[in-house]
Design a protein around this motif. Structure first.
Motif, short mmCIF file in Angstrom:
data_model
loop_
_atom_site.label_atom_id
_atom_site.label_comp_id
_atom_site.label_asym_id
_atom_site.label_seq_id
_atom_site.Cartn_x
_atom_site.Cartn_y
_atom_site.Cartn_z
N UNK A 87 0.27 -5.76 1.55
CA UNK A 87 -0.13 -4.82 2.59
C UNK A 87 -0.24 -3.42 2.01
N UNK A 88 -0.57 -3.33 0.74
CA UNK A 88 -0.56 -2.04 0.07
C UNK A 88 -1.69 -1.11 0.50
N UNK A 89 -2.67 -1.62 1.24
CA UNK A 89 -3.75 -0.75 1.72
C UNK A 89 -3.28 0.18 2.84
N UNK A 90 -2.18 -0.17 3.48
CA UNK A 90 -1.66 0.63 4.59
C UNK A 90 -0.72 1.71 4.07
N UNK A 101 -0.74 8.87 3.18
CA UNK A 101 -1.74 8.94 2.13
C UNK A 101 -1.23 8.56 0.75
N UNK A 102 0.00 8.08 0.65
CA UNK A 102 0.60 7.72 -0.64
C UNK A 102 0.50 6.21 -0.85
N UNK A 103 -0.37 5.76 -1.76
CA UNK A 103 -0.57 4.32 -1.95
C UNK A 103 0.63 3.61 -2.57
N UNK A 104 1.63 4.36 -3.05
CA UNK A 104 2.81 3.71 -3.62
C UNK A 104 3.82 3.30 -2.54
N UNK A 140 8.91 2.47 -1.75
CA UNK A 140 7.94 3.23 -2.55
C UNK A 140 8.03 2.74 -3.98
N UNK A 141 6.92 2.18 -4.47
CA UNK A 141 6.88 1.64 -5.82
C UNK A 141 7.20 2.72 -6.86
#
Length: 164
Positions: free
Chosen positions: A57-60, A64-67, A13-14
Motif C-alpha cells: 500500500x505504499x502508494x498511499x 506526501x512522504x512515500x516512505x 516509515x521506511x
C-alpha cells in the motif's frame, strides 16, 4: 461489539526509499504477508494500493512522504487480528521491524469500531490516530489495552522499539 467490526491503522516509515536494498527483504515479502492476512479467519477488508507486485500500500503516502507505509484493515474481532499479528509468519516480520522502519517518537497504531460493511479511509484513520494521541484510549480510538478480551498482545508481543 454487535454489528461492528474492528478497524486498525498501523503506520511505519521506511528507513530508506522502497527501491533501496536496506528495505528489499521487507518489500519482497509485503504481498506474501498481506496475502496471508487476507486468507485469515476474521479478515474483512484491507486498504490497498495499485496492486503492483511488491508495492503493498505504499502508494498511499502520508503527508506526501512515500516512505510512510500505512496498513489499514478491518477484522471481525480483536482476537482474530491478534491471531494474525502474533500467531502467524507476520510475527517474524514484526519482530524485525527495526531493520526496515524508523523508530517513530510518537504513537503510530490505533484501533476503533466501524459498522459492518464500512471501509474506512486513510483520512478517517489518521483522524482516529490523532484523537488517540490527544485524548488517550476511549471508545472513539484506542490501543490494545482498551480491549478487555484481547490478551495475546500482553503475552506474545515483541520487544517495544517505538512508541506503541
Amino acid at each position: 461489539m454487535q454489528g461492528h467490526h474492528l478497524a486498525e491503522l498501523n503506520v511505519g516509515r521506511l528507513v530508506a526509499p522502497m527501491e533501496d536494498p536496506r528495505v528489499a527483504e521487507f518489500m519482497q515479502n509485503i504481498d506474501r504477508i498481506n496475502g496471508l492476512g487476507k486468507r485469515m479467519t476474521g479478515f474483512v477488508w484491507m486498504m490497498e494500493g495499485s496492486g503492483a507486485p511488491g508495492s503493498g500500500n505504499t502508494e498511499n503516502a502520508i503527508g506526501g512522504d512515500p516512505r510512510f507505509v500505512p496498513n489499514l484493515s478491518v477484522w471481525e474481532t480483536p482476537e482474530q487480528l491478534e491471531t494474525f499479528v502474533w500467531g502467524t509468519l507476520h510475527k517474524q516480520f514484526y519482530e524485525r521491524r527495526a531493520e526496515w522502519f524508523e523508530v517513530l517518537g510518537e504513537m503510530h497504531f490505533v484501533m476503533w469500531w466501524v459498522p459492518e460493511g464500512h471501509q474506512p479511509t486513510l483520512e478517517e484513520a489518521l483522524d482516529r490516530l490523532e484523537h488517540l494521541k490527544t485524548h488517550g484510549d476511549s471508545d472513539h480510538a484506542f490501543g490494545w489495552a482498551h480491549l478487555k478480551d484481547a490478551n495475546r498482545w500482553r503475552t506474545e508481543r515483541c520487544a517495544q522499539v517505538a512508541a506503541e
